[in-house]
Design an enzyme around this catalytic site. Structure first.
Site, short mmCIF file in Angstrom:
data_model
loop_
_atom_site.label_atom_id
_atom_site.label_comp_id
_atom_site.label_asym_id
_atom_site.label_seq_id
_atom_site.Cartn_x
_atom_site.Cartn_y
_atom_site.Cartn_z
N LYS A 1 0.79 -1.32 -0.13
CA LYS A 1 -0.02 -0.21 0.15
C LYS A 1 0.87 1.26 -0.15
CE LYS A 1 -4.08 -2.12 2.14
NZ LYS A 1 -5.00 -2.22 3.23
N ASP B 1 -9.51 2.50 2.93
CA ASP B 1 -9.59 1.87 4.08
C ASP B 1 -10.08 2.74 5.03
OD1 ASP B 1 -8.56 -0.74 3.44
OD2 ASP B 1 -6.29 0.38 3.09
N GLY C 1 -12.59 -8.17 10.93
CA GLY C 1 -12.39 -7.44 9.84
C GLY C 1 -13.40 -7.66 8.49
N GLY D 1 -0.56 -1.03 16.69
CA GLY D 1 0.48 -1.07 15.50
C GLY D 1 0.36 0.03 14.76
#
Length: 281
Positions: A64, A100, A245, A125
């Site tokens: 990405k 996203d 997710g 993260g």
């Protein structure tokens, strides 16, 4: 004929083909969405091939950030986070976008029947998944976005980007070894976003200290990984509110579909397509 696809490395686990082809088929557009493993070394050549052969591409880990460098131009939201998960291709030109962030925003609202206004968010993260979403959430009315991450410098850079987006935002960086700050951060968070790759493999450990989670906490846990993980199982054992997710993938994929086709995406059809999978895999 394949005119859209998802790329990544690894890629065999992706549910995007089933989800996207269900949407295309429901709109009378056939099943033009494929899947392809592309390594980091192959990515520049793939971009050159894509500009002449595809109308749209979804990009997943680990490409990405590199995709943002290879695209001919970027949308504002892709430029802000420096991440691209959607290519819109027209007249041999590649526009990079990031869906996203809106995908996570809509998933949190859908899964937990909650607004984001005034909420405190804690990310596990600070890599590609967090980078692609945290900056977007900074503009959604939240009051705090903090990060638990092993590499302080990477997390601080992302924290700074979020604060640039929203100067009133409270943000701090916590290392996993800091038991005191970690417990406090989880205790005050409304949403805990698991945005690391830990959980992709069955042998992966928990992405944070398990003792930081307790029964009765208000925190809602969202794991960006959509198959079962240790974190999801533990959250279930503690009777905490959690989601995987799936809905984020559906929502970000729906936004990609809208960008490519200019058609309102059939969300329920896409959810069913996610569950059924696709024989392209």
């Amino acid at each position: 004929m394949i005119k859209y696809l998802v790329i990544g490395d690894p890629i065999g686990h992706s549910r995007s083909p089933g989800m996207q082809n269900a949407a295309f088929a429901a709109c009378g557009l056939g099943r033009p969405y494929g899947i392809k493993k592309v390594t980091a070394e192959e990515l520049p050549d793939f971009f050159e091939f894509a500009r002449k052969n595809y109308f749209g591409v979804n990009i997943t880990v680990p490409h990405k950030i590199r995709a943002a460098e290879l695209a001919d131009s970027l949308t504002e939201r892709a430029g802000e986070c420096g991440s691209v998960n959607t290519l819109i291709i027209s007249e041999n030109s590649i526009l990079g976008d990031s869906t996203d962030g809106v995908g996570l925003e809509m998933a949190l609202k859908y899964c937990f029947n909650s607004t984001l206004e005034g909420k405190k968010i804690l990310f596990c993260g600070a890599g590609g998944a967090a980078r692609a979403t945290a900056v977007h959430l900074a503009g959604c009315g939240v009051t705090e976005i903090s990060f638990i991450n092993r590499t302080i410098e990477k997390a601080q850079e992302l924290s700074d980007l979020c604060c640039k987006k929203n100067p009133a935002l409270v943000s701090e960086v916590i290392v996993p070894a800091d038991d005191v700050l970690g417990r406090v951060a989880v205790g005050r968070a409304d949403f805990l976003i698991q945005a690391t790759s830990l959980g992709l493999k069955e042998s992966d450990p928990m992405p944070l200290n398990a003792s930081w989670l307790e029964k009765g906490m208000k925190v809602k846990i969202f794991d960006t990984i959509y198959h079962p993980t240790k974190l999801q199982k533990y959250a279930e054992e503690l009777s905490l509110s959690w989601a995987n997710g799936k809905e984020m993938l559906v929502q970000q994929g729906a936004e990609s579909f809208r960008l490519w086709t200019k058609i309102v995406p059939p969300l329920e059809v896409m959810r069913e397509g996610f569950d059924k999978g696709d024989d392209l895999q």
